[in-house]
Write an enzyme that holds these catalytic residues in place. Structure first.
Site, short mmCIF file in Angstrom:
data_model
loop_
_atom_site.label_atom_id
_atom_site.label_comp_id
_atom_site.label_asym_id
_atom_site.label_seq_id
_atom_site.Cartn_x
_atom_site.Cartn_y
_atom_site.Cartn_z
N CYS A 114 0.84 -1.22 -0.10
CA CYS A 114 -0.01 0.09 0.05
C CYS A 114 0.81 1.34 -0.03
O CYS A 114 0.35 2.39 -0.04
CB CYS A 114 -0.93 0.03 1.06
SG CYS A 114 -2.05 -1.59 1.26
N HIS A 253 -3.60 6.68 2.91
CA HIS A 253 -4.00 5.22 2.23
C HIS A 253 -5.36 4.73 2.90
O HIS A 253 -5.62 5.10 4.13
CB HIS A 253 -3.02 3.99 2.70
CG HIS A 253 -3.55 2.72 2.45
ND1 HIS A 253 -4.01 2.65 1.22
CD2 HIS A 253 -3.44 1.66 3.02
CE1 HIS A 253 -4.35 1.11 1.00
NE2 HIS A 253 -4.00 0.64 2.36
N ASN A 283 -10.61 -0.53 -0.34
CA ASN A 283 -8.92 -0.41 -0.06
C ASN A 283 -8.57 -0.79 -1.45
O ASN A 283 -8.74 -2.10 -1.79
CB ASN A 283 -8.72 -1.27 1.08
CG ASN A 283 -7.18 -1.15 1.17
OD1 ASN A 283 -6.39 -0.96 0.46
ND2 ASN A 283 -6.58 -1.82 2.47
C1 LIG Z 1 -10.83 -6.55 9.08
C2 LIG Z 1 -11.49 -5.64 10.06
C3 LIG Z 1 -12.55 -4.87 9.54
C4 LIG Z 1 -12.21 -6.68 11.31
O1 LIG Z 1 -12.97 -5.76 12.19
P1 LIG Z 1 -12.88 -6.16 13.65
O2 LIG Z 1 -13.45 -5.26 14.67
O3 LIG Z 1 -11.38 -6.24 14.08
O4 LIG Z 1 -13.53 -7.68 13.66
P2 LIG Z 1 -12.93 -8.78 13.98
O5 LIG Z 1 -11.93 -9.54 13.32
O6 LIG Z 1 -12.54 -8.94 15.54
O7 LIG Z 1 -14.26 -10.00 14.29
C5 LIG Z 1 -15.48 -9.54 15.09
C6 LIG Z 1 -16.40 -10.50 14.59
O8 LIG Z 1 -17.13 -10.06 13.22
C7 LIG Z 1 -17.15 -11.37 12.51
N1 LIG Z 1 -16.81 -10.99 11.01
C8 LIG Z 1 -15.57 -11.01 10.45
N2 LIG Z 1 -15.97 -10.64 9.26
C9 LIG Z 1 -17.29 -10.41 8.96
C10 LIG Z 1 -18.02 -10.10 8.16
N3 LIG Z 1 -17.66 -9.49 6.92
N4 LIG Z 1 -19.41 -10.02 8.38
C11 LIG Z 1 -19.79 -10.12 9.45
N5 LIG Z 1 -19.27 -10.48 10.56
C12 LIG Z 1 -18.05 -10.53 10.15
C13 LIG Z 1 -15.67 -12.25 13.02
O9 LIG Z 1 -16.05 -13.72 12.68
C14 LIG Z 1 -15.91 -12.02 14.44
O10 LIG Z 1 -17.12 -13.02 15.00
P3 LIG Z 1 -16.77 -13.63 16.53
O11 LIG Z 1 -16.75 -12.56 17.63
O12 LIG Z 1 -17.83 -14.53 16.67
O13 LIG Z 1 -15.47 -14.50 16.08
C15 LIG Z 1 -10.81 -4.63 10.93
O14 LIG Z 1 -9.86 -5.38 11.64
C16 LIG Z 1 -9.69 -4.05 9.71
O15 LIG Z 1 -10.14 -3.21 9.10
N6 LIG Z 1 -8.51 -4.13 9.96
C17 LIG Z 1 -7.57 -3.73 8.93
C18 LIG Z 1 -7.64 -4.66 7.66
C19 LIG Z 1 -7.25 -3.84 6.48
O16 LIG Z 1 -7.62 -2.74 6.07
N7 LIG Z 1 -6.13 -4.49 5.84
C20 LIG Z 1 -5.47 -4.09 4.51
C21 LIG Z 1 -4.29 -3.74 4.88
S1 LIG Z 1 -3.64 -2.26 4.12
#
Ligand SMILES: CC(C)(COP(=O)(O)OP(=O)(O)OC[C@H]1O[C@@H](n2cnc3c(N)ncnc32)[C@H](O)[C@@H]1OP(=O)(O)O)[C@@H](O)C(=O)NCCC(=O)NCCS
Length: 326
Positions: A114, A253, A283
């Site tokens: 990125c 980003h 993204n």
């Molecule tokens: C990926 C991201 C949105 C997840 O959000 P989060 O609040 O950390 O969510 P978690 O991973 O803790 O998951 C929470 C719950 O939602 C669930 N979940 C995950 N994806 C889901 C989706 N698309 N829809 C519904 N539920 C979802 C998980 O299974 C978890 O359930 P559980 O508690 O029963 O296990 C967040 O961590 C993020 O944006 N990170 C940055 C990622 C990124 O942009 N990467 C690119 C790098 S440049």
């Protein structure tokens, strides 16, 4: 007096095809409400038949050259930040050199995830300042949906495709890049595309095991991005001796609205200081900063003389930032 490098034109292109949260609700177990509240993404653009990273980049580059009033024959170097090249070789930049008609311009791809566009600007800045070149095309272009696992609801909601470009030339006034900082630290656990390289060559097994798709630890990335964004902003403000009030926009980003909100809170500033088009583009890795920049420029939200900060962070880990006067 040091020769300064400036952006003379910007361009962007997002494919026509949309992938909305409603579409995703039909593929995986998710909801529009979950995606909007966790990421701030409503829809992304995805490539269709006949499109690839270089075809998106071609349109973005043409638009940037047109804004800069620069014929392709004057381009002396093409740098494409991408993790989704058309082919491992020839580089995407070589395909572009041919399709744009840029003669024998030096052409190569740059892999910094990125941060690829800002890294590319860093190289272009140095080459312009040294006097080696007078016109460099820096592009961030991705077709992330080709390496996204649509069986993994944790990741497939995040990514989109697109390209953004900038024409970089010597400055004849006070506009241009004032600073450039680029860094990296190996981390294979946070974000990785496991197979297809020499560590894990492609095989039937790697395909069956879905190893040609991105894997990432969302929570780790979240923390890294918030902390890094904050440190980079602090560094740019201090070392350039500017105040945040002097800055028209931070072009970050486009990673996740909650990450940007958390970074703004830590910096005690209004989140609107960040220019955001994440809701409509998702993204797009290396493409996200130049696409957002071009959108703001064409909307008249960024005009000549405005002070901007570019802030990037991504897989590697890599991170990069820059202050520029547009
Ligand atoms: C990926 C991201 C949105 C997840 O959000 P989060 O609040 O950390 O969510 P978690 O991973 O803790 O998951 C929470 C719950 O939602 C669930 N979940 C995950 N994806 C889901 C989706 N698309 N829809 C519904 N539920 C979802 C998980 O299974 C978890 O359930 P559980 O508690 O029963 O296990 C967040 O961590 C993020 O944006 N990170 C940055 C990622 C990124 O942009 N990467 C690119 C790098 S440049």
């Amino acid at each position: 007096m040091i020769r300064r490098a400036k952006i003379a034109g910007t361009g962007a292109y997002a494919p026509e095809r949309k992938l909305t949260n409603a579409n995703l609700e039909r593929i995986i177990d998710t909801t529009d409400e979950w995606i909007m509240s966790r990421c701030g993404i409503k829809e992304r653009r995805i490539v269709g038949e006949g499109e690839s990273t270089s075809t998106l980049a071609h349109i973005a580059a043409e638009r940037a050259l047109e804004m800069a009033d620069m014929p392709p024959s004057k381009v002396q170097a093409i740098i494409v930040g991408t993790i989704t090249p058309d082919t491992m070789f020839p580089s995407t930049a070589c395909y572009l050199q041919k399709s744009l008609g840029c003669g024998y311009a030096a052409s190569f791809d740059l892999l910094a995830a990125c941060s690829g566009f800002v890294y590319g600007c860093g190289i272009a800045k140095s080459w312009i300042e040294s006097g080696q070149y007078d016109c460099i095309l820096v592009i961030g272009a991705e077709t992330l949906t080709t390496i996204t696992d649509y069986q993994d609801r944790n990741t497939c909601i995040l990514f989109g495709d697109g390209a953004g470009a900038a024409v970089i030339v010597p400055s004849d006034d006070d506009s241009g890049f004032l600073s450039m900082n680029m860094h990296a630290e190996l981390d294979v656990t946070m974000m990785l595309l496991p197979a297809g390289g020499s560590r894990m060559p492609a095989s039937h097994k790697t395909v069956a095991d879905r190893k040609h798709y991105m894997s990432l630890k969302g929570r780790e990335i979240f923390k890294f991005a918030v902390i890094r964004a904050n440190k980079m902003l602090q560094h740019e403000i201090e070392t350039n001796d500017i105040a945040m009030d002097d800055v028209k926009y931070i072009i970050p980003h486009q990673v996740n609205m909650r990450i940007l909100q958390a970074a703004a809170d830590r910096f005690n500033m209004n989140v609107e200081k960040f220019y955001v088009n994440l809701d409509r583009r998702g993204n797009t890795s290396a493409a996200s900063i130049p696409m957002a920049l071009d959108e703001a420029v064409r909307a008249g939200k960024i005009v000549k003389g405005d002070l901007l900060i570019l802030v990037a962070f991504g897989g590697g880990k890599t991170w990069a930032s820059s202050v520029l006067r547009f």
